[in-house]
Structure formats: C-alpha cells, structure tokens
Design a protein around this motif. Structure first.
Motif, mmCIF file in Angstrom:
data_model
loop_
_atom_site.group_PDB
_atom_site.id
_atom_site.type_symbol
_atom_site.label_atom_id
_atom_site.label_comp_id
_atom_site.label_asym_id
_atom_site.label_seq_id
_atom_site.Cartn_x
_atom_site.Cartn_y
_atom_site.Cartn_z
ATOM 1 N N ARG A 1 0.911 -1.391 0.200
ATOM 2 C CA ARG A 1 0.043 -0.074 -0.131
ATOM 3 C C ARG A 1 0.955 1.435 -0.021
ATOM 4 N N ASN B 1 1.809 5.129 0.772
ATOM 5 C CA ASN B 1 1.259 6.411 1.706
ATOM 6 C C ASN B 1 1.297 7.622 1.061
ATOM 7 N N LEU B 2 0.985 8.556 1.511
ATOM 8 C CA LEU B 2 1.040 9.934 1.062
ATOM 9 C C LEU B 2 2.207 10.322 0.299
ATOM 10 N N TYR B 3 3.332 9.912 1.071
ATOM 11 C CA TYR B 3 4.635 10.609 0.058
ATOM 12 C C TYR B 3 4.743 9.756 -0.960
ATOM 13 N N GLN B 4 4.437 8.420 -0.866
ATOM 14 C CA GLN B 4 4.782 7.623 -2.145
ATOM 15 C C GLN B 4 3.769 8.027 -3.213
ATOM 16 N N TRP B 5 2.495 8.466 -3.033
ATOM 17 C CA TRP B 5 1.572 8.803 -3.992
ATOM 18 C C TRP B 5 2.076 10.159 -4.495
ATOM 19 N N GLY C 1 8.865 8.134 1.509
ATOM 20 C CA GLY C 1 7.688 7.313 1.773
ATOM 21 C C GLY C 1 7.878 6.002 1.921
ATOM 22 N N SER C 2 9.007 5.460 1.558
ATOM 23 C CA SER C 2 9.316 3.935 1.416
ATOM 24 C C SER C 2 10.124 3.580 2.833
#
Length: 300
Positions: free
Chosen positions: A124, A126-130, A297-298
């Motif tokens: 899934r 998170n916000l940073y990854q999106w 994010g990771s």
C-alpha cells in the motif's frame, strides 16, 4: 548496506547507458545486443565451470554458483525472455532517440514497480509515495513537450513507445527479481540468465538479422561494446546482492537504480551535445523530486 549497494548499482548503470548509446551510434542494433549477451555470458561462465568442477575454490565466496535442476532453471529462463525483450525494445529506442529523452523515461520505472508491488504483492502506498508517483507522471508529460522541440512526437513516434515498453518490461523484471531472490541463489540466477540470453539472442540473430544484414544498417565494431557488458554485469551483480540481503525492498532499490539518469544525462549533455537541455533539466528535477518522495515514503 543494501541501500548503498543500490546506489553503487545506479552509478554503474549510468555508465552502461552511456557506452550503450556510443556503441549504437550508426550501428546495427541486434549484433550489438548479441555481443553484449556473449561478453556477459563469458564473464560468468568461469564461475559456473569452477563452481561445478572445483567447488572448493569458490564455495566460501560470493561468486560460488550452486548446481540447480530444471525446477530452478525454468524460472531463470523466463527471466531471460523478459530481460531480453526489454533490452531489444530499449536498444532500438535508444538508437533513434536522444539520451536525455531516454534516461528520464527509464527513470519512471520505479513508479511502474511500485504499482506492480501494489497490485501483485498487496503493498500500500502512503501519502509521500503517492506524491512521488504523481510527480513522476507529470515529469513524463513535461518531457514529451521537450521532445516535440526536437521533432519527437510522443504519441506518434514508435521509438518512444519502444522505450516505454522497455521500461514496462524492466519493471516486470524487477518485480520478478524480488520473487527470485526470495527463492534462489543470486549467482545461479545472474549466471544462468546471461547464458540463456546468449542462446535466445543467437536465434534472433540467425533468423532475423543475418538474412537481412545487407539491407539494414551495417554493423561495425566498437570497443565500447565490451564496456557495455562489463558495466551491466557489475551493476546487476551489485543489484542482486542488494536484493538478497535481509530487509531490502524492491520498490526502493528500483527507485535508487533509476538515479543512473544523472550519469546518462550528464554525458548526454557534455559528450553527445544533445539539445534543449534547459527544459529537460526541469523535467529531470521533477523525476528526482519524485524519487525523493518515494524514498521518504518507503523508509517511514
């Protein structure tokens, strides 16, 4: 440790891209690719032979290649098909496009890998990854605008789609690597997938290139072809070693490896004197910013 290895692999990949571009300039694509698979196989063949006939020489080293049966080799053969397909599309695209266009497109591979991890492995974002994913997508569309200034239409230029397809297959290969490294020895995978690629590429050369060689772009020898194999083999070795370590994440490793675009972009500007660098720098910065968000994010 695994993250440092990923950065090392990225630097090696950048030089691999540069030597590949140099070797393909005015040259026949398939023979260059064929020689690449040949030299890469020759690099690992001694490790295979020594590990089988004199295992005590390498058994306590990271270069030991354990024996494996067909139940292992069938998975490696599939990897060879995926990688060779990606290479073929990528080589043709790189021959006909500026390196400063190809590099940033390849830098979107981590986005594809993350999407694959989301769909296949149930990860899934998170916000940073999106945010990172969206920045990379925006950079791709901005890059298409830069390409049009050089007469390159992203929608109707088949070489662009070749590079995109190569990047997609590369992302598939990365996801498959995560699966393979969780089940098999890294040296078994890298050594034998190079050997299988050699036989597959030999068939392509024999049936597709050789009969039409006199009516297509002629092949000429370039010493950079050897350097392609050396730097690619080194980059892949460090990459597989990184993935085999505990705690390594394919999403981060894939992202870090795409920072190789820094090396290829620099040489594209300084050595190949490619055009419209100012607008491409903005696009590149967006790609890198996207990677930074993906990294943040990771790791949180």
């Amino acid at each position: 440790m695994w993250l440092l290895l990923a950065f090392c692999s990225a630097a090696l990949l950048g030089f691999y891209d540069v030597f590949k571009k140099k070797s393909l300039a005015g040259n026949a694509v398939l023979p260059v690719l064929g020689l690449n698979t040949l030299f890469s196989s020759l690099i690992f063949l001694p490790f295979i032979l020594i590990s089988h006939f004199r295992p005590e020489w390498l058994q306590q080293t990271i270069f030991f290649v354990p024996d494996a049966g067909w139940e292992v080799h069938r998975y490696i053969l599939l990897k060879s098909v995926i990688v060779l397909s990606s290479w073929t599309f990528g080589y043709f695209g790189m021959k006909h496009l500026p390196l400063t266009i190809v590099g940033p497109i390849n830098a979107t591979r981590p986005v594809m890998t993350l999407v694959g991890a989301l769909l296949i492995f149930g990860e899934r974002l998170n916000l940073y990854q999106w945010i990172g994913v969206l920045l990379a997508i925006v950079s791709f569309f901005l890059l298409s605008r830069s390409g049009k200034k050089e007469g390159i239409d992203f929608q109707h230029n088949r070489w662009i789609w070749f590079v995109v397809l190569a990047a997609l297959l590369g992302a598939v290969s990365g996801l498959y690597d995560k699966y393979l490294m969780g089940r098999f020895d890294k040296m078994v995978v890298q050594s034998w997938y190079n050997v299988y690629q050699l036989f597959l590429m030999g068939s392509v050369l024999m049936f597709l290139w050789w009969p039409k060689r006199k009516t297509t772009t002629p092949f000429h020898w370039d010493w950079c072809i050897i350097l392609i194999s050396v730097f690619l083999s080194a980059a892949d070795f460090v990459y597989f070693y990184s993935l085999s370590l505990d705690g390594s994440m394919i999403s981060i490793v894939s992202m870090v490896r795409r920072s190789s675009v820094l090396v290829s972009f620099f040489f594209g500007a300084m050595i190949f004197h490619e055009k419209n660098l100012k607008s491409k720098v903005i696009d590149l910065l967006l790609v890198l910013l996207g990677m930074i968000f993906l990294y943040i994010g990771s790791t949180h």
